[in-house]
Design a protein around this motif. Structure first.
Motif, PDB file in Angstrom:
ATOM      1  N   VAL A   5      19.437  -4.436  -0.600  1.00 26.09           N
ATOM      2  CA  VAL A   5      18.607  -3.387   0.009  1.00 26.09           C
ATOM      3  C   VAL A   5      17.170  -3.866   0.021  1.00 26.09           C
ATOM      4  CG1 VAL A   5      17.642  -1.078  -0.381  1.00 26.09           C
ATOM      5  CG2 VAL A   5      20.101  -1.436  -0.570  1.00 26.09           C
ATOM      6  N   TYR A   6      16.522  -3.796   1.182  1.00 23.70           N
ATOM      7  CA  TYR A   6      15.098  -4.129   1.277  1.00 23.70           C
ATOM      8  C   TYR A   6      14.357  -2.817   1.558  1.00 23.70           C
ATOM      9  CZ  TYR A   6      10.780  -6.280   3.146  1.00 23.70           C
ATOM     10  OH  TYR A   6       9.475  -6.632   3.383  1.00 23.70           O
ATOM     11  N   PRO A   7      13.811  -2.211   0.496  1.00 24.30           N
ATOM     12  CA  PRO A   7      13.150  -0.912   0.673  1.00 24.30           C
ATOM     13  C   PRO A   7      11.659  -1.067   0.970  1.00 24.30           C
ATOM     14  CG  PRO A   7      13.276  -1.426  -1.659  1.00 24.30           C
ATOM     15  CD  PRO A   7      13.812  -2.632  -0.922  1.00 24.30           C
ATOM     16  N   GLY A   8      11.096  -0.078   1.630  1.00 23.07           N
ATOM     17  CA  GLY A   8       9.657  -0.118   1.881  1.00 23.07           C
ATOM     18  C   GLY A   8       9.225   1.040   2.747  1.00 23.07           C
ATOM     19  N   SER A   9       7.924   1.108   2.973  1.00 25.97           N
ATOM     20  CA  SER A   9       7.402   2.161   3.845  1.00 25.97           C
ATOM     21  C   SER A   9       7.557   1.767   5.313  1.00 25.97           C
ATOM     22  CB  SER A   9       5.924   2.414   3.550  1.00 25.97           C
ATOM     23  OG  SER A   9       5.730   2.657   2.187  1.00 25.97           O
ATOM     24  N   PHE A  10       7.348   0.498   5.612  1.00 23.66           N
ATOM     25  CA  PHE A  10       7.455  -0.012   6.989  1.00 23.66           C
ATOM     26  C   PHE A  10       6.676   0.881   7.964  1.00 23.66           C
ATOM     27  CE2 PHE A  10      11.356  -1.235   4.690  1.00 23.66           C
ATOM     28  CZ  PHE A  10      11.208  -2.610   4.719  1.00 23.66           C
ATOM     29  N   ASN A  15       5.281  -8.538  11.190  1.00 24.36           N
ATOM     30  CA  ASN A  15       5.963  -9.844  11.209  1.00 24.36           C
ATOM     31  C   ASN A  15       6.178 -10.373   9.786  1.00 24.36           C
ATOM     32  OD1 ASN A  15       6.097  -9.717  13.941  1.00 24.36           O
ATOM     33  ND2 ASN A  15       4.434 -11.157  14.339  1.00 24.36           N
ATOM     34  N   GLY A  16       5.362  -9.905   8.836  1.00 22.61           N
ATOM     35  CA  GLY A  16       5.575 -10.274   7.426  1.00 22.61           C
ATOM     36  C   GLY A  16       6.888  -9.699   6.914  1.00 22.61           C
ATOM     37  N   HIS A  17       7.133  -8.431   7.193  1.00 29.11           N
ATOM     38  CA  HIS A  17       8.413  -7.808   6.820  1.00 29.11           C
ATOM     39  C   HIS A  17       9.578  -8.573   7.465  1.00 29.11           C
ATOM     40  CE1 HIS A  17       6.018  -3.801   6.527  1.00 29.11           C
ATOM     41  NE2 HIS A  17       6.387  -4.085   5.299  1.00 29.11           N
ATOM     42  N   HIS A  40       4.517  11.296  -1.618  1.00 28.73           N
ATOM     43  CA  HIS A  40       3.152  11.047  -2.094  1.00 28.73           C
ATOM     44  C   HIS A  40       2.318  10.272  -1.084  1.00 28.73           C
ATOM     45  CE1 HIS A  40       4.640  12.554  -5.845  1.00 28.73           C
ATOM     46  NE2 HIS A  40       5.527  11.588  -5.914  1.00 28.73           N
ATOM     47  N   LYS A  41       2.952   9.765  -0.033  1.00 32.15           N
ATOM     48  CA  LYS A  41       2.195   8.968   0.952  1.00 32.15           C
ATOM     49  C   LYS A  41       2.077   9.742   2.253  1.00 32.15           C
ATOM     50  CE  LYS A  41       3.089   4.315  -0.749  1.00 32.15           C
ATOM     51  NZ  LYS A  41       3.683   3.001  -0.517  1.00 32.15           N
ATOM     52  N   LYS A  42       0.963   9.497   2.962  1.00 35.30           N
ATOM     53  CA  LYS A  42       0.775  10.146   4.263  1.00 35.30           C
ATOM     54  C   LYS A  42       0.935   9.077   5.332  1.00 35.30           C
ATOM     55  CE  LYS A  42      -1.567  14.341   4.603  1.00 35.30           C
ATOM     56  NZ  LYS A  42      -2.237  14.865   5.740  1.00 35.30           N
ATOM     57  N   ILE A  86      15.445  -6.318  -2.594  1.00 34.60           N
ATOM     58  CA  ILE A  86      14.520  -7.367  -2.133  1.00 34.60           C
ATOM     59  C   ILE A  86      13.109  -6.800  -2.076  1.00 34.60           C
ATOM     60  CG2 ILE A  86      13.914  -8.876  -0.179  1.00 34.60           C
ATOM     61  CD1 ILE A  86      16.630  -9.568  -1.243  1.00 34.60           C
ATOM     62  N   ARG A  87      12.152  -7.544  -2.562  1.00 35.39           N
ATOM     63  CA  ARG A  87      10.745  -7.197  -2.370  1.00 35.39           C
ATOM     64  C   ARG A  87      10.017  -8.446  -1.899  1.00 35.39           C
ATOM     65  NH1 ARG A  87       9.125  -2.176  -1.724  1.00 35.39           N
ATOM     66  NH2 ARG A  87       7.172  -2.481  -2.838  1.00 35.39           N
ATOM     67  N   GLY A  88       8.982  -8.241  -1.116  1.00 37.74           N
ATOM     68  CA  GLY A  88       8.205  -9.380  -0.629  1.00 37.74           C
ATOM     69  C   GLY A  88       6.958  -9.550  -1.474  1.00 37.74           C
ATOM     70  N   LEU A  89       6.556 -10.784  -1.651  1.00 38.43           N
ATOM     71  CA  LEU A  89       5.305 -11.036  -2.380  1.00 38.43           C
ATOM     72  C   LEU A  89       4.334 -11.743  -1.457  1.00 38.43           C
ATOM     73  CD1 LEU A  89       6.226 -12.294  -5.959  1.00 38.43           C
ATOM     74  CD2 LEU A  89       5.296 -10.070  -5.318  1.00 38.43           C
ATOM     75  N   ARG A  90       3.126 -11.202  -1.392  1.00 40.56           N
ATOM     76  CA  ARG A  90       2.092 -11.842  -0.571  1.00 40.56           C
ATOM     77  C   ARG A  90       1.143 -12.614  -1.456  1.00 40.56           C
ATOM     78  NH1 ARG A  90       1.221  -6.243   2.396  1.00 40.56           N
ATOM     79  NH2 ARG A  90       1.947  -5.721   0.320  1.00 40.56           N
ATOM     80  N   ALA A  91       0.481 -11.888  -2.334  1.00 43.86           N
ATOM     81  CA  ALA A  91      -0.539 -12.512  -3.183  1.00 43.86           C
ATOM     82  C   ALA A  91      -0.323 -12.032  -4.605  1.00 43.86           C
ATOM     83  CB  ALA A  91      -1.917 -12.087  -2.699  1.00 43.86           C
ATOM     84  N   ASN A  97       2.087  -4.391  -9.761  1.00 44.33           N
ATOM     85  CA  ASN A  97       2.887  -3.200  -9.426  1.00 44.33           C
ATOM     86  C   ASN A  97       4.368  -3.542  -9.320  1.00 44.33           C
ATOM     87  OD1 ASN A  97       0.842  -1.395  -9.287  1.00 44.33           O
ATOM     88  ND2 ASN A  97       0.484  -1.653  -7.092  1.00 44.33           N
ATOM     89  N   GLU A  98       4.639  -4.657  -8.659  1.00 41.34           N
ATOM     90  CA  GLU A  98       6.035  -5.051  -8.432  1.00 41.34           C
ATOM     91  C   GLU A  98       6.736  -5.346  -9.757  1.00 41.34           C
ATOM     92  OE1 GLU A  98       7.660  -4.925  -5.647  1.00 41.34           O
ATOM     93  OE2 GLU A  98       5.970  -4.531  -4.310  1.00 41.34           O
ATOM     94  N   PHE A  99       6.008  -5.935 -10.681  1.00 39.70           N
ATOM     95  CA  PHE A  99       6.535  -6.284 -11.997  1.00 39.70           C
ATOM     96  C   PHE A  99       6.981  -5.021 -12.734  1.00 39.70           C
ATOM     97  CE2 PHE A  99       5.489  -7.169 -16.528  1.00 39.70           C
ATOM     98  CZ  PHE A  99       6.323  -8.253 -16.754  1.00 39.70           C
ATOM     99  N   MET A 118       8.979 -14.891  -1.028  1.00 40.25           N
ATOM    100  CA  MET A 118       7.623 -15.132  -0.513  1.00 40.25           C
ATOM    101  C   MET A 118       7.691 -15.362   0.981  1.00 40.25           C
ATOM    102  SD  MET A 118       5.735 -17.495  -3.273  1.00 40.25           S
ATOM    103  CE  MET A 118       4.523 -18.032  -2.087  1.00 40.25           C
ATOM    104  N   THR A 119       6.692 -14.833   1.640  1.00 34.53           N
ATOM    105  CA  THR A 119       6.634 -15.034   3.072  1.00 34.53           C
ATOM    106  C   THR A 119       5.954 -16.364   3.382  1.00 34.53           C
ATOM    107  OG1 THR A 119       5.806 -14.099   5.112  1.00 34.53           O
ATOM    108  CG2 THR A 119       4.452 -13.790   3.211  1.00 34.53           C
ATOM    109  N   GLU A 120       6.111 -16.796   4.620  1.00 36.12           N
ATOM    110  CA  GLU A 120       5.406 -17.999   5.061  1.00 36.12           C
ATOM    111  C   GLU A 120       3.898 -17.715   5.004  1.00 36.12           C
ATOM    112  OE1 GLU A 120       5.519 -20.539   9.017  1.00 36.12           O
ATOM    113  OE2 GLU A 120       7.418 -19.504   8.653  1.00 36.12           O
ATOM    114  N   PHE A 125      -1.142 -12.687   4.868  1.00 32.11           N
ATOM    115  CA  PHE A 125      -2.297 -11.769   4.885  1.00 32.11           C
ATOM    116  C   PHE A 125      -1.963 -10.458   5.593  1.00 32.11           C
ATOM    117  CE2 PHE A 125      -2.265 -13.833   8.911  1.00 32.11           C
ATOM    118  CZ  PHE A 125      -2.756 -12.893   9.802  1.00 32.11           C
ATOM    119  N   ILE A 126      -0.777 -10.357   6.176  1.00 33.98           N
ATOM    120  CA  ILE A 126      -0.458  -9.176   7.002  1.00 33.98           C
ATOM    121  C   ILE A 126       0.034  -8.018   6.142  1.00 33.98           C
ATOM    122  CG2 ILE A 126       0.973  -8.313   8.903  1.00 33.98           C
ATOM    123  CD1 ILE A 126       1.239 -11.185   9.891  1.00 33.98           C
ATOM    124  N   SER A 127      -0.551  -6.865   6.368  1.00 33.71           N
ATOM    125  CA  SER A 127      -0.038  -5.650   5.719  1.00 33.71           C
ATOM    126  C   SER A 127      -0.029  -4.537   6.760  1.00 33.71           C
ATOM    127  CB  SER A 127      -0.933  -5.249   4.546  1.00 33.71           C
ATOM    128  OG  SER A 127      -2.188  -4.829   5.035  1.00 33.71           O
TER     129      SER A 127
END
Ligand code: ADP
Length: 165
Positions: A5-10, A15-17, A40-42, A86-91, A97-99, A118-120, A125-127
């Motif tokens: 499962v790859y969860p997220g807000s999307f 293109n990073g996702h 909790h998110k808008k 699955i979670r993605g790591l950028r920096a 938070n992910e930890f 990790m993404t390419e 830098f994309i969020s």
């Protein structure tokens, strides 16, 4: 059958996702991209809009399913029969938070592993939030989001920019 499962807000998918999804496909038989309904998110886009955009972009991948869920991710993943989240790591900034989230999830569901991909570098830098900011001010989104997402962002913000004068 190995399911992840790859969860997220999307909000919206970038293109990073997509790079993370492509990598996850190589490791699992089935990848479920799960749009979280987080009270909790808008979000800018409604859950149905986010699911629709993801479904269109991922239409060519029969092994990828798009779904929406609310509540704890581990409970959803367990219900889907997934062995991994699955979670993605950028920096490094993503890491703290992910930890905490991964350790909490492991406590709740020890049978489910969290896998960080990790993404390419060119996507790192994309969020979603940066993409929304660029779109709001009419900047170029080429190579950051798929064309249909760019069109959806333009449509969302066309009214607000007119109001700006
Ligand atoms: P959330 O609100 O759960 O963080 P996001 O849609 O922002 O939802 O992100 C979902 C996952 O994708 C997170 O693990 C995030 O770190 C990862 N992610 C987002 N953008 C990128 C990117 N450009 N490269 C790699 N991973 C990313």
């Amino acid at each position: 059958m190995k399911i992840a499962v790859y969860p997220g807000s999307f909000d919206p998918v970038t293109n990073g996702h997509l790079d993370i999804i492509v990598r996850a496909r190589a490791l699992f038989d089935r990848v479920i991209v799960a749009v979280a309904e987080n009270p909790h998110k808008k979000p800018l886009f409604a859950v149905t809009e986010r699911v629709e955009m993801l479904s269109s972009v991922l239409a060519g991948f029969p092994d990828v399913k798009v779904d929406a869920y609310s509540g704890l991710t581990v409970f959803y993943a367990r219900k889907q029969g997934a062995c991994a989240i699955i979670r993605g790591l950028r920096a490094i900034s993503d890491f703290e938070n992910e930890f905490v989230m991964a350790l909490t999830n492991k406590k709740l569901a020890p049978e489910i592993e969290t896998l960080f991909l990790m993404t390419e570098a060119k996507y790192s830098f994309i969020s979603s939030s940066a993409v929304k900011e660029v779109a709001f001010y009419g900047g170029c989104l080429k190579d950051m989001v798929p064309p249909l997402v760019e069109a959806a962002l333009r449509a969302k913000f066309s009214g607000s920019r007119e109001n700006e004068g």
